[in-house]
Design an enzyme around this catalytic site. Sequence first.
Site, PDB file in Angstrom:
ATOM      1  N   GLY A   3       0.815  -1.207   0.000  1.00 15.58           N
ATOM      2  CA  GLY A   3       0.000   0.000   0.000  1.00 15.58           C
ATOM      3  C   GLY A   3       0.847   1.255   0.000  1.00 15.58           C
ATOM      4  O   GLY A   3       1.938   1.294  -0.577  1.00 15.58           O
ATOM      5  N   LYS A 158       7.984   2.915  18.561  1.00 18.64           N
ATOM      6  CA  LYS A 158       7.219   3.627  17.538  1.00 18.64           C
ATOM      7  C   LYS A 158       5.903   4.147  18.115  1.00 18.64           C
ATOM      8  O   LYS A 158       5.434   5.231  17.750  1.00 18.64           O
ATOM      9  CB  LYS A 158       6.937   2.690  16.362  1.00 18.64           C
ATOM     10  CG  LYS A 158       6.062   3.276  15.244  1.00 18.64           C
ATOM     11  CD  LYS A 158       6.659   4.539  14.639  1.00 18.64           C
ATOM     12  CE  LYS A 158       6.040   4.922  13.302  1.00 18.64           C
ATOM     13  NZ  LYS A 158       4.595   4.906  13.212  1.00 18.64           N
ATOM     14  N   GLU A 165       4.168  12.616  18.635  1.00 19.66           N
ATOM     15  CA  GLU A 165       3.671  13.262  17.406  1.00 19.66           C
ATOM     16  C   GLU A 165       2.283  13.855  17.616  1.00 19.66           C
ATOM     17  O   GLU A 165       1.993  14.983  17.176  1.00 19.66           O
ATOM     18  CB  GLU A 165       3.651  12.202  16.297  1.00 19.66           C
ATOM     19  CG  GLU A 165       3.075  12.603  14.972  1.00 19.66           C
ATOM     20  CD  GLU A 165       2.930  11.378  14.091  1.00 19.66           C
ATOM     21  OE1 GLU A 165       1.780  11.009  13.765  1.00 19.66           O
ATOM     22  OE2 GLU A 165       3.962  10.765  13.736  1.00 19.66           O
ATOM     23  N   TYR A 166       1.405  13.125  18.318  1.00 26.11           N
ATOM     24  CA  TYR A 166       0.068  13.637  18.620  1.00 26.11           C
ATOM     25  C   TYR A 166       0.160  14.978  19.349  1.00 26.11           C
ATOM     26  O   TYR A 166      -0.520  15.944  19.009  1.00 26.11           O
ATOM     27  CB  TYR A 166      -0.688  12.654  19.528  1.00 26.11           C
ATOM     28  CG  TYR A 166      -1.404  11.514  18.866  1.00 26.11           C
ATOM     29  CD1 TYR A 166      -0.793  10.737  17.890  1.00 26.11           C
ATOM     30  CD2 TYR A 166      -2.698  11.185  19.249  1.00 26.11           C
ATOM     31  CE1 TYR A 166      -1.457   9.668  17.312  1.00 26.11           C
ATOM     32  CE2 TYR A 166      -3.374  10.111  18.672  1.00 26.11           C
ATOM     33  CZ  TYR A 166      -2.748   9.357  17.710  1.00 26.11           C
ATOM     34  OH  TYR A 166      -3.404   8.301  17.137  1.00 26.11           O
TER      35      TYR A 166
END
Length: 283
Positions: A3, A158, A165-166
């Site tokens: 993907g 991770k 990151e949030y």
Amino acid sequence: GLGKMGGNMRERIRRAGHTVIGYDRNPELADVHSLEELVGALEAPRVVWVMVPAGAATQSTVDQLGDLLEPGDTVVDGGNSRWTDDEKHAEELAAKGIGFVDAGVSGGVWGLQNGYALMVGGDAENVAKVQPVFDALKPEGDAGFVHAGKVGAGHFSKMVHNGIEYAMMQAYAEGWELLEKVHSVTDVREVFRSWQEGTVIRSWLLDLAVNALDDDEHLDKLRGYADDSGEGRWTVEAAIDNAVPLPAITASLFARFASRQDDSPQMKMIAALRNQFGGHAVE
């Protein structure tokens, strides 16, 4: 899985001179048309990298590979699986003599060009078998790869990365909304752009925010809704289990929940950033 990330990873590994045989349920993306065919096309000892959604899809793929692979082969889970699933998969495969490595992968749709940050967990022997692929995927230079520890350590690292990151995205979004609100600031986009050099808050996320504002200056095209992919929740759950206070990360997760109740200006920026770095869908 070939993907948004898996397909680009296949290409980056090939550019490094390695042979890659890819399988995807979409025959237009695949080099072979079944896992059986994939395993048959690889020379032993094999390395099979799983890049499918966490949960049932990963479990099903690992189960099938456990029946198809041979002792000495290695499975890498590069998706966003929960670290507790890694421990289960490693135990199941070890009973058949098959190695397992969990790999947290960051890089989104930009990884083909810039490389992927890799956080891996597993026994040193199994990590070494996959090291040439890790070297091909990582960014140039010394940084961008870490053998974080035992099985599960890669995905746990991770997960924490995504929790941070949030919180970072939430801070940018809150600042952007406040700037948009006051009448004295007449060019919010250029304020954000001015922060890109010489400031303590400069970052790749800030660069992506400016990209998003260049595409849609006031984010009028977006609905203030942002989904969460699971790692934020798992980070908060792990914090509770280990009695570690995470007020900023927890608040940023709850802000996303709030976005599903009413249209939120802050969540327009979150949605724009997720689209910029990961190709995530926007509404």
